[in-house]
Design a protein around this motif. Sequence first.
Motif, PDB file in Angstrom:
ATOM      1  N   UNK A   1       0.934  -1.212  -0.084  1.00 53.51           N
ATOM      2  CA  UNK A   1       0.095   0.005   0.076  1.00 53.51           C
ATOM      3  C   UNK A   1       1.076   1.215   0.003  1.00 53.51           C
ATOM      4  N   UNK A   2       0.180   2.530  -0.236  1.00 53.76           N
ATOM      5  CA  UNK A   2       1.086   3.525  -0.257  1.00 53.76           C
ATOM      6  C   UNK A   2       0.366   4.934  -0.588  1.00 53.76           C
ATOM      7  N   UNK A   3       1.246   5.717  -1.628  1.00 53.63           N
ATOM      8  CA  UNK A   3       0.413   6.716  -2.032  1.00 53.63           C
ATOM      9  C   UNK A   3       1.179   7.322  -3.229  1.00 53.63           C
ATOM     10  N   UNK A   4       0.403   8.161  -4.020  1.00 54.43           N
ATOM     11  CA  UNK A   4       1.440   8.815  -5.144  1.00 54.43           C
ATOM     12  C   UNK A   4       1.225  10.472  -4.799  1.00 54.43           C
ATOM     13  N   UNK A   5       2.131  11.201  -5.014  1.00 50.68           N
ATOM     14  CA  UNK A   5       2.064  12.604  -4.666  1.00 50.68           C
ATOM     15  C   UNK A   5       2.132  13.163  -6.164  1.00 50.68           C
ATOM     16  N   UNK A   6       0.739  13.970  -6.492  1.00 49.54           N
ATOM     17  CA  UNK A   6       0.685  14.708  -7.856  1.00 49.54           C
ATOM     18  C   UNK A   6       0.817  16.275  -7.565  1.00 49.54           C
ATOM     19  N   UNK A   7       1.005  16.950  -8.453  1.00 52.11           N
ATOM     20  CA  UNK A   7       0.900  18.277  -8.668  1.00 52.11           C
ATOM     21  C   UNK A   7      -0.092  18.955  -9.792  1.00 52.11           C
ATOM     22  N   UNK A   8      -1.028  19.606  -9.181  1.00 44.56           N
ATOM     23  CA  UNK A   8      -2.094  20.041 -10.105  1.00 44.56           C
ATOM     24  C   UNK A   8      -1.469  21.004 -11.243  1.00 44.56           C
ATOM     25  N   UNK A   9      -2.101  21.253 -12.335  1.00 44.03           N
ATOM     26  CA  UNK A   9      -1.611  22.185 -13.367  1.00 44.03           C
ATOM     27  C   UNK A   9      -1.742  23.716 -12.532  1.00 44.03           C
ATOM     28  N   UNK A  10      -2.640  23.843 -11.556  1.00 45.11           N
ATOM     29  CA  UNK A  10      -2.494  25.272 -10.807  1.00 45.11           C
ATOM     30  C   UNK A  10      -1.554  25.368  -9.854  1.00 45.11           C
ATOM     31  N   UNK A  11      -0.830  24.074  -9.608  1.00 45.69           N
ATOM     32  CA  UNK A  11       0.188  24.162  -8.606  1.00 45.69           C
ATOM     33  C   UNK A  11      -0.065  23.517  -7.194  1.00 45.69           C
ATOM     34  N   UNK A  12      -1.430  23.093  -7.104  1.00 45.56           N
ATOM     35  CA  UNK A  12      -1.727  22.214  -5.882  1.00 45.56           C
ATOM     36  C   UNK A  12      -0.874  20.874  -6.036  1.00 45.56           C
ATOM     37  N   UNK A  13      -0.465  20.650  -4.518  1.00 45.09           N
ATOM     38  CA  UNK A  13       0.221  19.345  -4.400  1.00 45.09           C
ATOM     39  C   UNK A  13      -0.710  18.580  -3.492  1.00 45.09           C
ATOM     40  N   UNK A  14      -0.735  17.298  -3.800  1.00 46.98           N
ATOM     41  CA  UNK A  14      -1.754  16.556  -3.077  1.00 46.98           C
ATOM     42  C   UNK A  14      -1.465  15.023  -3.215  1.00 46.98           C
ATOM     43  N   UNK A  15      -1.564  13.981  -2.214  1.00 47.94           N
ATOM     44  CA  UNK A  15      -1.448  12.808  -2.102  1.00 47.94           C
ATOM     45  C   UNK A  15      -2.750  11.897  -2.538  1.00 47.94           C
ATOM     46  N   UNK A  16      -2.611  10.899  -3.255  1.00 43.92           N
ATOM     47  CA  UNK A  16      -3.658  10.120  -3.828  1.00 43.92           C
ATOM     48  C   UNK A  16      -3.231   8.684  -2.820  1.00 43.92           C
ATOM     49  N   UNK A  17      -4.158   8.295  -1.959  1.00 49.36           N
ATOM     50  CA  UNK A  17      -3.703   6.966  -1.401  1.00 49.36           C
ATOM     51  C   UNK A  17      -3.993   5.687  -2.265  1.00 49.36           C
ATOM     52  N   UNK A  18      -3.134   4.749  -2.010  1.00 47.54           N
ATOM     53  CA  UNK A  18      -3.257   3.357  -3.034  1.00 47.54           C
ATOM     54  C   UNK A  18      -3.659   2.398  -1.815  1.00 47.54           C
ATOM     55  N   UNK A  19      -4.734   1.939  -1.511  1.00 45.79           N
ATOM     56  CA  UNK A  19      -5.243   0.978  -0.615  1.00 45.79           C
ATOM     57  C   UNK A  19      -4.532  -0.427  -0.706  1.00 45.79           C
TER      58      UNK A  19
END
Length: 127
Positions: A98-116
């Motif tokens: 399990x884990x997560x990916x960290x993304x950056x949106x085009x508008x510059x917001x950084x966010x994590x997406x969990x991987x169950x």
Amino acid sequence: MTKTLSDSISIKVEVSYLERQSLPDQDHYLFAYNITITNHGDEPAKLMTRHWQITNGDGEVNTVDGPGVVGKQPDIASGEQFAYTSSAVIETAVGTMHGHYTFCSQSGTVFDVPIPAFRLASPNTLH
């Protein structure tokens, strides 16, 4: 309920046991996992980093962190998918990841997406 950026990304996992490359008598079990990442959001998102916790059947944890996936940091447009295949080796016939990916949106917001958590198991193994 407000939809967050992490809600706009879905992750599908398919796992297969690689019997020919595994050596059970040497506690070497190899699994391939196919990941499909879909961007359901309104703006592109770039996959920046990955974080995995791989746990074998004895409870031993191996942590993997790094930039992107399979040497890439894909930009995933709205409505698009990115798929890749990678592998993991554990010392027991059964384990989990399990884990997560960290993304950056085009508008510059950084966010994590969990991987169950998903199961790594050689065929005909109960645990």
